[in-house]
Design a protein around this motif. Structure first.
Motif, short mmCIF file in Angstrom:
data_model
loop_
_atom_site.label_atom_id
_atom_site.label_comp_id
_atom_site.label_asym_id
_atom_site.label_seq_id
_atom_site.Cartn_x
_atom_site.Cartn_y
_atom_site.Cartn_z
N LEU A 151 63.81 49.35 68.51
CA LEU A 151 63.34 50.46 67.97
C LEU A 151 64.12 51.03 66.90
N PHE A 152 65.35 50.56 66.81
CA PHE A 152 66.03 51.13 65.78
C PHE A 152 65.60 50.53 64.47
N ALA A 153 64.81 49.53 64.25
CA ALA A 153 64.31 48.93 62.99
C ALA A 153 62.98 49.57 62.64
N ALA A 154 62.63 50.76 63.37
CA ALA A 154 61.37 51.26 63.04
C ALA A 154 61.25 51.95 61.53
N LYS A 155 59.94 51.56 61.04
CA LYS A 155 59.71 51.78 59.36
C LYS A 155 58.73 53.11 59.41
N THR A 156 58.05 53.46 60.43
CA THR A 156 57.02 54.53 60.15
C THR A 156 57.78 55.85 59.90
N ARG A 157 57.33 56.17 58.67
CA ARG A 157 58.17 57.41 57.92
C ARG A 157 57.46 58.84 58.22
N ALA A 158 58.40 59.81 58.42
CA ALA A 158 57.92 61.27 58.61
C ALA A 158 58.65 61.66 57.12
#
Length: 386
Positions: free
Chosen positions: A143-150
């Motif tokens: 999960l800490f590699a998530a790239k979906t950006r807000a």
């Protein structure tokens, strides 16, 4: 840091047994009315919504939540009993289950008062459903590699990216999504993630189906293209959602649903071998039941820890790891044990149908809710081995 690992030998109190009888009677009525069939999976989204309304009328959704939002402030052990009976009966719980198990508790802990007052009563009434937006195409259970950006914009956030393996996103009203709001740091790769409440009807959100061997429409790819999320839909601390995600996953990973998804195979196996099984079948079924009982005791223990206000992250990971491996292997073991059963004097046709379906869903079980490899990393860290 090494966690103090323990599974307290908790026994369900008498009032939980009374509740169990009530839930069984309700489910028997539902089956008799033809609302669902225990031997078959799935059913329409409409069937699941209608079932949720009837469960809600019994007060069995959000039953542990504060009374001010419509909950009953009952114990996690009572909720455990309801979940266990629903899963054993193969009831169509998908409309409310994620919201009841983890999305609601997350909102209670991290949502604004406005969000709590709006969302929680609707969950309790069985009106809305939730999905979980964590895994991504290039990161999976990391999960800490998530790239979906807000990205900040006027009055809120603009979200771009993709979530994957998102169960029931196509029929969900809301998602609790984990998005990147800042880059991670060299010192802390977990920094920079924020949790959001996402209205799935927001423009710029598309759900694409992922085919499954079972023929079910369950997994989805969710694509965000400049989807707007208002400021008041931020849940908890900006850039600090990693602290929240670990406790949320303790709810997701420890319940009886983590070892009962293929339970119907065991029931049909017992029927297939009949009342007088040979020694091989009897010994094999005995082992399976003993293993199931052990997993259940561990899961009940975690429910007791949650009831006491603890966060049993490592214990929950152990239950999920062992439980999903067991339920994944169960159809294969059942097929071996049923090989010598007399097809003329048993329900072998029903067993074969059940077995075929569960063999198709088994591969996903050690992936959903966190892969086995990631779980073992959590366990190793908790035991001070890494």
């Amino acid at each position: 840091m090494t966690a103090a690992l323990r599974f307290d030998p908790i026994r369900l109190p008498e009032h939980c047994q009374k509740l169990r009888a009530d839930v069984r009677a309700f489910l028997a009525e539902e089956i008799a009315a033809g609302h669902f069939t225990p031997e078959r999976e799935g059913g329409s989204a409409e069937l699941a919504r209608d079932f949720a309304k009837r469960v809600a009328a019994r007060g069995w959704i959000g039953m542990t939540w504060p009374k001010q939002y419509g909950g009953q402030e009952r114990s996690f052990l009572e909720r455990y009993v309801v979940t266990e009976e629903m899963r054993v009966a193969n009831a169509p719980v998908r409309h409310f289950f994620v919201a009841d198990r983890q999305s609601g508790p997350t909102i209670i802990r991290y949502g604004s008062e406005k969000i709590k007052a709006d969302i929680l009563p609707r969950i309790i009434r069985g009106e809305i459903s939730f999905c979980i937006g964590m895994s991504e195409p290039d990161s999976g259970s990391d999960l800490f590699a998530a790239k979906t950006r807000a990205t900040r914009t006027d009055g809120g956030w603009s979200v771009n990216g993709t979530k994957i393996w998102t169960s029931n996103a196509n029929v969900s009203d809301y998602m609790i999504g984990l998005f990147r709001t800042s880059p991670s740091t060299k010192e802390n790769r977990r920094h920079g993630l924020t949790s959001f409440l996402v209205d799935m009807k927001t423009p710029g959100i598309a759900c694409n189906p992922i085919g499954q061997m079972s023929g079910q429409r369950e997994f989805n790819e969710v694509v965000f293209d400049n989807a707007f999320i208002p400021d008041d839909h931020v849940l908890g601390e900006i850039d600090g959602a990693w602290k929240q995600a670990t406790s949320e996953l303790a709810y997701e990973r420890s319940g009886p649903e983590r070892f009962l998804e293929t339970y119907a195979v065991l029931t049909e196996l017992v029927r297939a071998v009949g009342p007088n099984p040979d020694i091989r079948a009897a010994e094999g079924i005995g082992r399976l039941v003993a293993q199931l009982h052990t997993l259940r005791r561990m899961s009940v223990s975690v429910a007791g820890m949650l009831a006491a206000g603890r966060e049993p992250v490592v214990e929950a990971a152990i239950v999920k790891d062992m439980g999903t491996l067991w339920e994944q292997q169960l159809p294969h073991r059942a097929r071996e044990l049923a090989a010598f059963a007399d097809p003329e004097s048993s329900n072998h046709a029903a067993f074969d149908e059940c077995l075929t379906f569960n063999l198709k869903i088994a591969p996903k079980l050690t992936i959903q809710g966190g892969t086995t490899e990631v779980l073992r990393g959590i366990i190793a860290r908790g035991l001070g081995l890494r």
